[in-house]
Write a protein that holds these residues in place. Structure first.
Motif, PDB file in Angstrom:
ATOM      1  N   THR A   1       6.827 -12.514  -7.491  1.00  0.00           N
ATOM      2  CA  THR A   1       5.793 -12.545  -6.463  1.00  0.00           C
ATOM      3  C   THR A   1       5.278 -11.127  -6.219  1.00  0.00           C
ATOM      4  O   THR A   1       6.001 -10.152  -6.424  1.00  0.00           O
ATOM      5  N   LEU A   2       4.060 -11.027  -5.767  1.00  0.00           N
ATOM      6  CA  LEU A   2       3.463  -9.729  -5.480  1.00  0.00           C
ATOM      7  C   LEU A   2       4.035  -9.185  -4.178  1.00  0.00           C
ATOM      8  O   LEU A   2       3.937  -9.831  -3.130  1.00  0.00           O
ATOM      9  N   GLN A   3       4.647  -8.013  -4.231  1.00  0.00           N
ATOM     10  CA  GLN A   3       5.246  -7.407  -3.050  1.00  0.00           C
ATOM     11  C   GLN A   3       4.697  -5.990  -2.873  1.00  0.00           C
ATOM     12  O   GLN A   3       4.477  -5.269  -3.850  1.00  0.00           O
ATOM     13  N   PHE A   4       4.519  -5.610  -1.599  1.00  0.00           N
ATOM     14  CA  PHE A   4       3.968  -4.297  -1.280  1.00  0.00           C
ATOM     15  C   PHE A   4       5.006  -3.454  -0.554  1.00  0.00           C
ATOM     16  O   PHE A   4       5.936  -3.968   0.078  1.00  0.00           O
ATOM     17  N   LEU A   5       4.806  -2.147  -0.627  1.00  0.00           N
ATOM     18  CA  LEU A   5       5.640  -1.224   0.130  1.00  0.00           C
ATOM     19  C   LEU A   5       5.317  -1.314   1.617  1.00  0.00           C
ATOM     20  O   LEU A   5       4.236  -1.757   2.023  1.00  0.00           O
ATOM     21  N   LEU A   6       6.262  -0.873   2.427  1.00  0.00           N
ATOM     22  CA  LEU A   6       6.009  -0.745   3.861  1.00  0.00           C
ATOM     23  C   LEU A   6       4.809   0.188   4.086  1.00  0.00           C
ATOM     24  O   LEU A   6       4.593   1.117   3.314  1.00  0.00           O
ATOM     25  N   PRO A   7       4.017  -0.027   5.125  1.00  0.00           N
ATOM     26  CA  PRO A   7       4.115  -1.078   6.142  1.00  0.00           C
ATOM     27  C   PRO A   7       3.339  -2.349   5.802  1.00  0.00           C
ATOM     28  O   PRO A   7       3.417  -3.319   6.507  1.00  0.00           O
ATOM     29  N   ALA A   8       2.596  -2.352   4.675  1.00  0.00           N
ATOM     30  CA  ALA A   8       1.827  -3.540   4.319  1.00  0.00           C
ATOM     31  C   ALA A   8       2.731  -4.669   3.849  1.00  0.00           C
ATOM     32  O   ALA A   8       2.410  -5.844   4.011  1.00  0.00           O
ATOM     33  N   GLY A   9       3.874  -4.321   3.251  1.00  0.00           N
ATOM     34  CA  GLY A   9       4.818  -5.322   2.753  1.00  0.00           C
ATOM     35  C   GLY A   9       6.220  -5.056   3.246  1.00  0.00           C
ATOM     36  O   GLY A   9       6.426  -4.363   4.242  1.00  0.00           O
ATOM     37  N   ASN A  10       7.204  -5.593   2.507  1.00  0.00           N
ATOM     38  CA  ASN A  10       8.600  -5.487   2.925  1.00  0.00           C
ATOM     39  C   ASN A  10       9.438  -4.576   2.032  1.00  0.00           C
ATOM     40  O   ASN A  10      10.648  -4.461   2.243  1.00  0.00           O
ATOM     41  N   LEU A  11       8.812  -3.938   1.043  1.00  0.00           N
ATOM     42  CA  LEU A  11       9.567  -3.052   0.162  1.00  0.00           C
ATOM     43  C   LEU A  11       9.730  -1.678   0.800  1.00  0.00           C
ATOM     44  O   LEU A  11       8.760  -1.079   1.252  1.00  0.00           O
TER      45      LEU A  11
END
Length: 353
Positions: A160-170
């Motif tokens: 799944t496409l995952q983003f770095l903080l703060p836009a995502g949870n990585l």
């Protein structure tokens, strides 16, 4: 939908965050920032995302595997209201050491549990009296050069496409996985098809020295919060379930409970949430207003530590409130490989004392 667009607006900040952590990573790789290696086995259990990958049951698995050694578990103690180094003892609460360390202390025998934001300082205090140290959630704590790194990836989030903080949870870049010794895929379905197993390997692209292994969750019996009563999940078939959680990812738990009941009312709070009296009063009122006779309150083992520590006994003690323990288990061939890697590492690096 609104949250999705808000996250998109945060993408520039994720880019800045990514540049910062990549620079920090390089400073450690180049030796400009110092990483300390200790003269005893240090096993780090971590992940790249924020919570929910199964670090706590994986740590407990390691303790059961290494039962013949004197072990210390060192955690930061997320959610505690204290700072500095603390050893867990009989007076420990979730407010003092955090919910996960409290779970370790109350559940695991003959294991030292400590918390400290500064993992180097924590290890210095523990190293003389222990054969090995397990670092809970310290993969990004580069000041310690762990001898063996286990990096966790949740099965359902691979691909799944995952983003770095703060836009995502990585909280770390995907390339950081290359430092790990074992890439452990957690919460895999049972049975695990070969095609799904291979898809995980293709996604993680291990280097020649890394192992990609797979694990799944094993659920125990429901345990009452305030007495010795326990019951199997089969005993609550078709009950009305009132689920109370303050964890990062309750989805696997909900999927398990849905095997036994189609009527689940879920009150969800953020990870490590400090429950308030009004929260419990409102939850209790909703439970009391349900007319169905066969009903039960279920929470997680981690949440149970905060519920018991926060002084809610008068509100909950007369209710059927239970927590559901979980364990990590590996698929047969992967278990043989994983156990052998861990045992060989500890044996080969154990000090002569």
């Amino acid at each position: 939908m609104l949250l999705k667009y808000l996250r998109l607006l945060l993408l520039p900040f994720s880019l800045i965050y990514g540049i910062a952590i990549t620079l920090r990573k390089k400073l450690y790789d180049w030796g400009i920032m110092r990483a300390i290696k200790f003269d005893l086995p240090v096993i780090c259990v971590g992940n790249l995302a924020v919570g929910g990958s199964g670090k706590t049951p994986t740590t407990e698995y390691l303790v059961r595997l290494l039962v013949d050694y004197k072990i210390a578990i060192l955690s930061r103690g997320y959610g505690r209201k204290t700072k500095g180094f603390f050893l867990a003892d009989a007076s420990a609460t979730a407010e003092i050491i955090g919910d996960e360390p409290l779970q370790y202390y109350q559940k695991l025998e003959n294991v030292t549990v400590a918390v400290c934001e500064d993992r180097v300082a924590g290890i210095e205090k523990l190293k003389e009296n222990h054969d090995l140290i397990i670092l809970d959630d310290a993969y990004q704590h580069r000041a310690v050069r762990a001898g063996f790194n286990i990096l966790l990836f949740e099965f359902r989030k691979l691909g799944t496409l995952q983003f770095l903080l703060p836009a995502g949870n990585l909280r770390d870049v995907f390339a950081s996985r290359k430092r790990a010794d074992v890439l452990l895929v957690t919460k895999a379905p049972v049975p695990l098809l070969h095609v799904a197993q291979q898809a995980s390997i293709n996604e993680l692209q291990p280097n020649s020295t890394q192992k990609v292994l797979h694990s799944y969750l094993k659920y125990g019996k429901l345990e009452h919060l305030y007495n010795d009563d326990s019951r199997s999940l089969d005993d609550i078939k078709d009950f009305q379930i009132f689920l109370l959680t303050g964890i990062a990812n309750p989805a696997p738990l909900i999927e398990e409970l849905e095997k036994y009941s189609k009527t689940i009312k879920h009150e969800e709070f953020p990870d490590h949430y400090a429950f308030k009296t009004d929260d419990i009063k409102n939850f209790k009122a909703a439970f009391g207003s349900e007319e169905k006779k066969e009903k039960i309150i279920i929470t997680t083992e981690k949440d149970s530590k905060r519920l018991k520590a926060a002084g809610f006994e008068n509100l909950l003690i007369n209710l059927p409130v239970y927590f559901l323990p979980i364990e990590v288990e590996l698929f047969e061939e992967d278990k043989i490989t994983f156990d052998e890697l861990i045992l060989n590492y500890v044996k080969s690096n154990r000090r002569n004392r």
